[in-house]
Design a protein around this motif. Structure first.
Motif, PDB file in Angstrom:
ATOM      1  N   ARG A  10      90.518  -4.391-126.340  1.00  0.00           N
ATOM      2  CA  ARG A  10      90.487  -3.121-125.409  1.00  0.00           C
ATOM      3  C   ARG A  10      90.462  -1.735-126.096  1.00  0.00           C
ATOM      4  O   ARG A  10      89.988  -0.982-125.779  1.00  0.00           O
ATOM      5  CB  ARG A  10      91.364  -3.223-124.353  1.00  0.00           C
ATOM      6  CG  ARG A  10      91.212  -2.216-123.053  1.00  0.00           C
ATOM      7  CD  ARG A  10      92.212  -2.290-122.181  1.00  0.00           C
ATOM      8  NE  ARG A  10      93.582  -2.265-122.441  1.00  0.00           N
ATOM      9  CZ  ARG A  10      94.169  -1.034-122.263  1.00  0.00           C
ATOM     10  NH1 ARG A  10      93.448   0.009-122.055  1.00  0.00           N
ATOM     11  NH2 ARG A  10      95.466  -0.555-122.674  1.00  0.00           N
TER      12      ARG A  10
ATOM     13  N   GLN B 296      87.713  -9.628-118.349  1.00  0.00           N
ATOM     14  CA  GLN B 296      86.998  -8.280-117.646  1.00  0.00           C
ATOM     15  C   GLN B 296      86.526  -7.674-118.991  1.00  0.00           C
ATOM     16  O   GLN B 296      85.475  -7.068-118.545  1.00  0.00           O
ATOM     17  CB  GLN B 296      88.184  -7.573-117.034  1.00  0.00           C
ATOM     18  CG  GLN B 296      88.821  -7.944-115.849  1.00  0.00           C
ATOM     19  CD  GLN B 296      90.115  -8.957-116.428  1.00  0.00           C
ATOM     20  OE1 GLN B 296      90.409  -9.349-117.262  1.00  0.00           O
ATOM     21  NE2 GLN B 296      90.917  -9.028-115.198  1.00  0.00           N
ATOM     22  N   ILE B 297      86.711  -7.654-120.095  1.00  0.00           N
ATOM     23  CA  ILE B 297      85.968  -6.884-121.246  1.00  0.00           C
ATOM     24  C   ILE B 297      85.196  -8.081-122.167  1.00  0.00           C
ATOM     25  O   ILE B 297      84.774  -7.674-123.131  1.00  0.00           O
ATOM     26  CB  ILE B 297      87.084  -6.190-122.070  1.00  0.00           C
ATOM     27  CG1 ILE B 297      88.238  -7.004-122.918  1.00  0.00           C
ATOM     28  CG2 ILE B 297      87.792  -5.052-121.124  1.00  0.00           C
ATOM     29  CD1 ILE B 297      88.801  -6.104-123.561  1.00  0.00           C
TER      30      ILE B 297
ATOM     31  N   PRO C 167      96.797  -1.644-114.175  1.00  0.00           N
ATOM     32  CA  PRO C 167      95.202  -1.714-114.208  1.00  0.00           C
ATOM     33  C   PRO C 167      94.523  -1.473-115.481  1.00  0.00           C
ATOM     34  O   PRO C 167      95.016  -0.686-116.418  1.00  0.00           O
ATOM     35  CB  PRO C 167      94.915  -0.529-113.246  1.00  0.00           C
ATOM     36  CG  PRO C 167      95.915  -0.292-112.345  1.00  0.00           C
ATOM     37  CD  PRO C 167      97.157  -0.696-113.124  1.00  0.00           C
ATOM     38  N   HIS C 168      93.498  -2.200-115.896  1.00  0.00           N
ATOM     39  CA  HIS C 168      92.970  -2.209-117.243  1.00  0.00           C
ATOM     40  C   HIS C 168      93.572  -2.328-118.545  1.00  0.00           C
ATOM     41  O   HIS C 168      93.437  -1.950-119.494  1.00  0.00           O
ATOM     42  CB  HIS C 168      92.365  -0.624-117.422  1.00  0.00           C
ATOM     43  CG  HIS C 168      91.612  -0.112-116.134  1.00  0.00           C
ATOM     44  ND1 HIS C 168      90.474  -0.298-115.739  1.00  0.00           N
ATOM     45  CD2 HIS C 168      92.236   0.997-115.187  1.00  0.00           C
ATOM     46  CE1 HIS C 168      90.144   0.356-114.692  1.00  0.00           C
ATOM     47  NE2 HIS C 168      91.071   1.235-114.261  1.00  0.00           N
ATOM     48  N   THR C 169      94.781  -3.349-118.192  1.00  0.00           N
ATOM     49  CA  THR C 169      95.362  -3.848-119.195  1.00  0.00           C
ATOM     50  C   THR C 169      95.599  -5.408-119.190  1.00  0.00           C
ATOM     51  O   THR C 169      95.693  -5.844-118.100  1.00  0.00           O
ATOM     52  CB  THR C 169      96.878  -3.155-119.457  1.00  0.00           C
ATOM     53  OG1 THR C 169      97.516  -3.584-118.279  1.00  0.00           O
ATOM     54  CG2 THR C 169      96.796  -1.717-119.595  1.00  0.00           C
TER      55      THR C 169
ATOM     56  N   GLY D 231      92.829   4.067-115.366  1.00  0.00           N
ATOM     57  CA  GLY D 231      93.048   3.806-116.797  1.00  0.00           C
ATOM     58  C   GLY D 231      92.911   5.183-117.717  1.00  0.00           C
ATOM     59  O   GLY D 231      92.518   4.961-118.854  1.00  0.00           O
TER      60      GLY D 231
END
Length: 621
Positions: free
Chosen positions: A316, A344-345, A520-522, A617
């Motif tokens: 990320r 997710q990524i 979120p986003h981690t 994020g």
């Protein structure tokens, strides 16, 4: 004849109705490839064990094959296999002269660099075990790590002189060897200038190598557990073989690959799965002192890497730091391997950087529940065909969703999970086979806590991974959560009880409970502490200073909730589940919440504005 045809027809009808025919159609290529690679792996391990090979002996075979091939690249330095062998000989001969004998332990507290590998490799040549100390550890956790391995001496980098000075009274009697990464740093009183001594030492062959056995200890690598302090996992030669060769044999890597290893060498990921490709298989490995997302592709291009390692958040970070195609244009990386690449990524990462193969694996440093994804299925941490559990005996068992404790049936046996049903992962212990052995920790009590008896039948033994997983109809496994009081943040296992102990020493007489919360986003969970402050005397700056002084950066809680009421259970324990459910949601919580600003290294009030940035994020963590 008709009976045979009838049986065949019945089997076909069953396969069609049960869905097994579709499953086999989708997975047969994967499974055949896995059988081939796994058979090759087992044959290699069996042969090495029969020959009583050790990491050192195997390294000498590789060196003899191509002594002038590049083993390590580091910054602008190049180390050939011959140079690594000779330098590690110097280490072995010097420490033998110092009186160290087979079976003793030396702690290594040094930044990542080729000499790091040479130091423990050289010690292994005379049978001395090296305890690889996490360089983030300070104060009591550092002292504990040195003592639990019964270390006789410490080799430390000059950049860590302050830590050594601060704990010198608690470690009196241990020999201190200062290795100068920075020659401008002064030598601490009572320490030996190791770099200077090694320059004078003999690079000749070490006769003690012949005495080494496959099941001898090589390293201690530390892992956080629910006890609150690091546990020293035992890495034997056969364990080192299994971890390194597991990745190599199950992937498409060859000895012509160049691996980029930006991970800490005190971890099993960087120190075994990365460095091991060099020592055991003859690959060139590029080492970086400290991971840098902005330099990831620059280094890969510079060293002409064809494979690269990752762990947790690193992918990320790399995505976030890459601003345009020019930064990664021209790289040769086709293979990446590691653990923690978030689903997710996943797809975005491989398409953005044109990665052909992802080998996401799962497994604890000390455990026997190892899995690997060999066909780049997004999100999967590995697979075991549903018809192959007798050949590879890992099992998902039903457990209490809060405590992680296995649920047993009326006969006292654990219960297998069905597809898409979450459970804790167990691995059957069989010391006759490398894959299923469990060497445990330096502390026998810690070892016993990870072993579960009478799981599916009386007298069997299983390793409890402590992780909650699921598997689907095709046998792919997916990580869900960690059980107990440990959570994972920034690629590290964090013990809540360790943090609670530091807090109790920093702000006395205040109840505190630590838990992990999703951000979120981690990937993983960030630390959050709820502190009861009935007298309104909590000094948030004092708390921040205490945490920084006694905890590595990744273990400092991201959030602090200051409470005026006490949610207690009937046994006078803070209700962790309720606090975890509330988290840092300002729509649920009316108490003050503080957020740790990593740049300023202090806590600031968590406002609705910061809350919105976090959800988007846009906050630096």
């Amino acid at each position: 004849m008709w009976v045979v045809l009838l049986i065949i027809a019945s089997i076909i009808i069953y396969l069609i109705k049960s869905g097994w025919l579709d499953i086999l159609k989708k997975t047969y290529k994967r499974d055949l490839r896995a059988v081939h690679r796994f058979t090759r792996l087992n044959w290699t391990l069996r042969c090495w064990q029969q020959r009583q090979l050790t990491v050192v002996k195997r390294f000498l075979e590789v060196t003899k094959k191509h002594p002038e091939k590049v083993a390590f690249r580091f910054e602008d330095d190049v180390w050939t296999f011959r140079q690594v062998d000779e330098y590690s000989n110097k280490v072995a001969n010097y420490f033998k002269q110092e009186g160290f004998v087979r079976g003793e332990t030396v702690a290594l507290y040094l930044e990542s660099r080729p000499e790091y590998v040479c130091l423990w490799l050289g010690l292994s040549k005379i049978g001395v075990v090296t305890a690889l100390i996490n360089t983030n550890l300070v104060s009591d956790p550092f002292v504990h790590s040195v003592q639990v391995a019964e270390s006789k001496a410490i080799i430390y980098g000059s950049g860590y002189s302050e830590t050594i000075t601060n704990v010198s009274k608690k470690l009196s009697g241990l020999k201190l060897y200062q290795f100068h990464e920075d020659l401008k740093k002064p030598l601490l009183n009572g320490s030996v200038d190791l770099r200077a001594k090694l320059e004078e030492s003999s690079p000749n062959y070490v006769k003690d190598i012949a005495e080494g056995k496959t099941r001898d200890k090589v390293l201690y690598i530390y892992t956080s557990g629910t006890t609150g302090l690091p546990k020293a996992a035992v890495i034997t030669n056969v364990r080192y073989f299994m971890l390194t060769m597991g990745v190599y044999s199950m992937s498409s890597m060859t000895e012509d690959d160049v691996v980029y290893d930006p991970l800490p060498l005190y971890h099993s990921a960087g120190g075994i799965l990365g460095v091991g490709q060099c020592l055991l298989n003859g690959l060139t490995v590029a080492i970086r002192k400290k991971f840098s997302a902005s330099n990831f592709w620059k280094d890969c291009i510079k060293y002409r890497c064809t494979a690269a390692q990752y762990i947790g958040e690193t992918c990320r970070y790399i995505l976030a730091s890459t601003k345009d195609d020019k930064e990664h244009d021209g790289h040769s990386v086709k293979i990446i391997y590691g653990n923690g690449l978030r689903p997710q990524i996943w797809t975005k990462f491989v398409t953005t950087f044109n990665i052909e193969e992802v080998y996401e694996f799962y497994g604890a440093t000390e455990g026997n529940t190892n899995l690997i994804n060999i066909d780049s299925t997004p999100g999967a941490i590995g697979f075991v065909p549903r018809y192959a559990h007798l050949l590879y005996p890992v099992a998902l068992v039903k457990c209490d969703s809060l405590t992680g404790e296995p649920i047993r049936n009326e006969n006292g046996c654990c219960i297998h999970c069905k597809p898409n049903e979450a459970g804790v992962l167990f691995g059957k212990i069989n010391h006759k086979k490398a894959f299923f052995s469990f060497s445990g920790y330096a502390d026998p009590k810690a070892t016993q806590k990870k072993i579960v008896q009478n799981v599916f039948k009386k007298g069997d033994f299983y390793f409890n991974s402590g992780d909650i997983l699921e598997y689907d109809d095709y046998g792919y496994y997916y990580f869900k959560d960690r059980t107990g009081d440990t959570f994972r943040w920034k690629g590290e296992n964090v013990s809540t009880s360790e943090i609670e102990a530091v807090i109790s020493n920093t702000v006395e007489l205040k109840d505190a409970v630590v838990f992990g919360v999703e951000v979120p986003h981690t990937e993983g969970k960030a630390g959050m502490v709820a502190i009861v402050d009935l007298t309104e005397t909590l000094n948030i700056n004092e708390l921040s200073e205490g945490l920084r002084a006694h905890l590595p950066g990744y273990a400092i809680p991201l959030f602090v909730r200051v409470m005026h009421s006490v949610p207690m259970t009937g046994t006078y324990k803070l209700k962790k589940k309720e606090l975890r459910d509330d988290g840092y949601d300002l729509n649920k919580v009316t108490d003050k919440i503080y957020f740790y600003n990593s740049k300023e290294k202090q806590y600031v009030r968590f406002t609705p504005e910061l809350y919105e940035k976090l959800k988007e994020g846009k906050l630096s963590l």
